[in-house]
Design an enzyme around this catalytic site. Structure first.
Site, short mmCIF file in Angstrom:
data_model
loop_
_atom_site.label_atom_id
_atom_site.label_comp_id
_atom_site.label_asym_id
_atom_site.label_seq_id
_atom_site.Cartn_x
_atom_site.Cartn_y
_atom_site.Cartn_z
N GLU A 47 56.12 -11.70 37.53
CA GLU A 47 56.67 -11.14 36.28
C GLU A 47 57.46 -12.24 35.57
O GLU A 47 58.13 -13.05 36.22
CB GLU A 47 57.62 -10.00 36.66
N ASN A 107 57.91 -6.35 28.25
CA ASN A 107 57.73 -7.08 29.49
C ASN A 107 56.27 -6.86 29.88
O ASN A 107 55.89 -5.75 30.26
CB ASN A 107 58.70 -6.50 30.54
N LYS A 124 55.27 -3.12 30.73
CA LYS A 124 56.06 -2.45 31.78
C LYS A 124 56.64 -1.12 31.32
O LYS A 124 57.29 -1.05 30.27
CB LYS A 124 57.17 -3.40 32.24
N CYS A 169 56.97 -5.26 38.69
CA CYS A 169 58.24 -5.19 39.40
C CYS A 169 58.72 -3.78 39.75
O CYS A 169 58.24 -3.18 40.68
CB CYS A 169 59.33 -5.96 38.66
N ASN A 194 60.48 -9.80 39.89
CA ASN A 194 61.72 -10.58 40.06
C ASN A 194 62.74 -9.61 40.62
O ASN A 194 63.15 -8.68 39.90
CB ASN A 194 62.27 -11.05 38.71
#
Ligand code: CDT
Length: 316
Positions: A47, A107, A124, A169, A194
């Site tokens: 990511e 994202n 995301k 993530c 992350n």
């Protein structure tokens, strides 16, 4: 005849705020070349691969975050990665911060095929953290400030005959994500992440964070008969630590390969896509055994505050 895919996970060690994009892209090309040299068809990067994990930082000037965002993809900084991947005949998944022409920030992750074309995109959905400035803390977690919730749903994309789902993530902690992808026929779920040691309001020891990370991807894989390939950006970024644990998990829930450290590291594993069959065709045959009608009755009635069915008892 078995259907094989050689999958590579490129864990990326810390990227500092001052690292230039060309420098980062050169690092990624090195990892891509190693993966291709080991026979990879597809390389998974983390990511927000191109930058430091900037949601840890509050910027008073909104414009100061622009340098972390890509206004087009590919662009001149990232083009060398696309070119090298195409030359080597390898596809990739790449997470990055996206700024659209309309000024929206997401994202994002893309799937690029072996010819260098973007064949899938995901924005995301589960944005963790907060949008306000928290005082007296070493770090913020400002994904809710810097990104909008994704608007593309959970898509499944064809990668040279393999059905690929994507997520990012925090999505990996939500069982619905794998289920939404598996119900559409995903065979492999790609994930970049992350996971910082410090997140405001989330008190979990580093060892417990690693456990929860692996638990999530292993359960997601097993309960949905999919492979999960997870690539983390890990180690230290300007003194801020993130967990490693990049891995590939089989539909059995077993870890096929896992990063040994927290630096740049390439994992390569040849998977037999038909390994999911014994699960999909027996214990997790969704059509034969799932009970969406039953889940709906209880959850939806409760949600609407309606009485439960007469024969329903919490003690039953
Ligand atoms: N990037 C990202 O989504 N990180 C989150 C941090 C924890 S939020 C409670 C994660 O789920 O790993």
């Amino acid at each position: 005849m078995s259907r094989n895919l050689t999958l590579a996970v490129a864990q990326v060690g810390g990227i500092n705020a001052d690292d230039s994009k060309p420098h980062v892209v050169a690092r990624l090309i090195g990892l891509l070349e190693e993966a291709a040299g080991r026979g990879a068809d597809l390389v998974v990067f983390p990511e927000l691969t191109l930058t430091t994990f900037f949601p840890r930082t509050w910027f008073d000037d909104e414009g100061a975050i622009d340098r972390y965002f890509e206004k087009s993809m590919p662009n001149s900084d990232v083009q060398p990665l696309f070119d090298r991947a195409q030359q080597l005949g390898v596809g990739f998944y790449l997470g990055y911060a996206e700024l659209t022409g309309g000024g929206k920030r997401y994202n994002t992750a893309i799937l690029v095929d072996k010819q260098g074309s973007i064949v899938g995109k995901y924005r995301k959905m589960h944005l963790p953290g907060h949008a306000d400035k928290r005082q007296g803390l070493p770090n913020q977690h400002l994904e809710k400030k810097y990104f909008l919730e994704g608007d593309l749903g959970f898509g499944v994309f064809d990668f040279h005959g393999t059905k690929i789902g994507m997520c990012l993530c925090n999505d990996r902690r939500w069982p619905e994500v794998y289920r939404a992808l598996a119900l559409q026929g995903a065979e492999v779920v790609l994930l970049g992440y992350n996971t910082p040691d410090f997140v405001p309001g989330w008190q979990e020891e580093p060892h417990a964070k690693m456990f929860a990370h692996l638990l999530s991807i292993q359960a997601g894989a097993y309960q949905n008969s999919v492979f999960v390939a997870a690539a983390g950006k890990s180690g230290f970024e300007d003194g801020n630590h993130m967990i490693g644990g990049s891995a590939v998990v089989a539909p059995s829930g077993e870890i096929l390969t896992k990063a040994a450290g927290e630096d740049d590291e390439v994992l390569v594993v040849k998977i037999d896509l038909d390994m999911s069959k014994p699960y999909r065709e027996s214990v997790f045959d969704f059509d034969a055994h799932r009970r969406p009608d039953a889940y709906g009755i209880i959850a939806e009635r409760k949600g609407r505050g309606e009485p439960l069915p007469v024969n329903f008892s919490v003690n039953a």
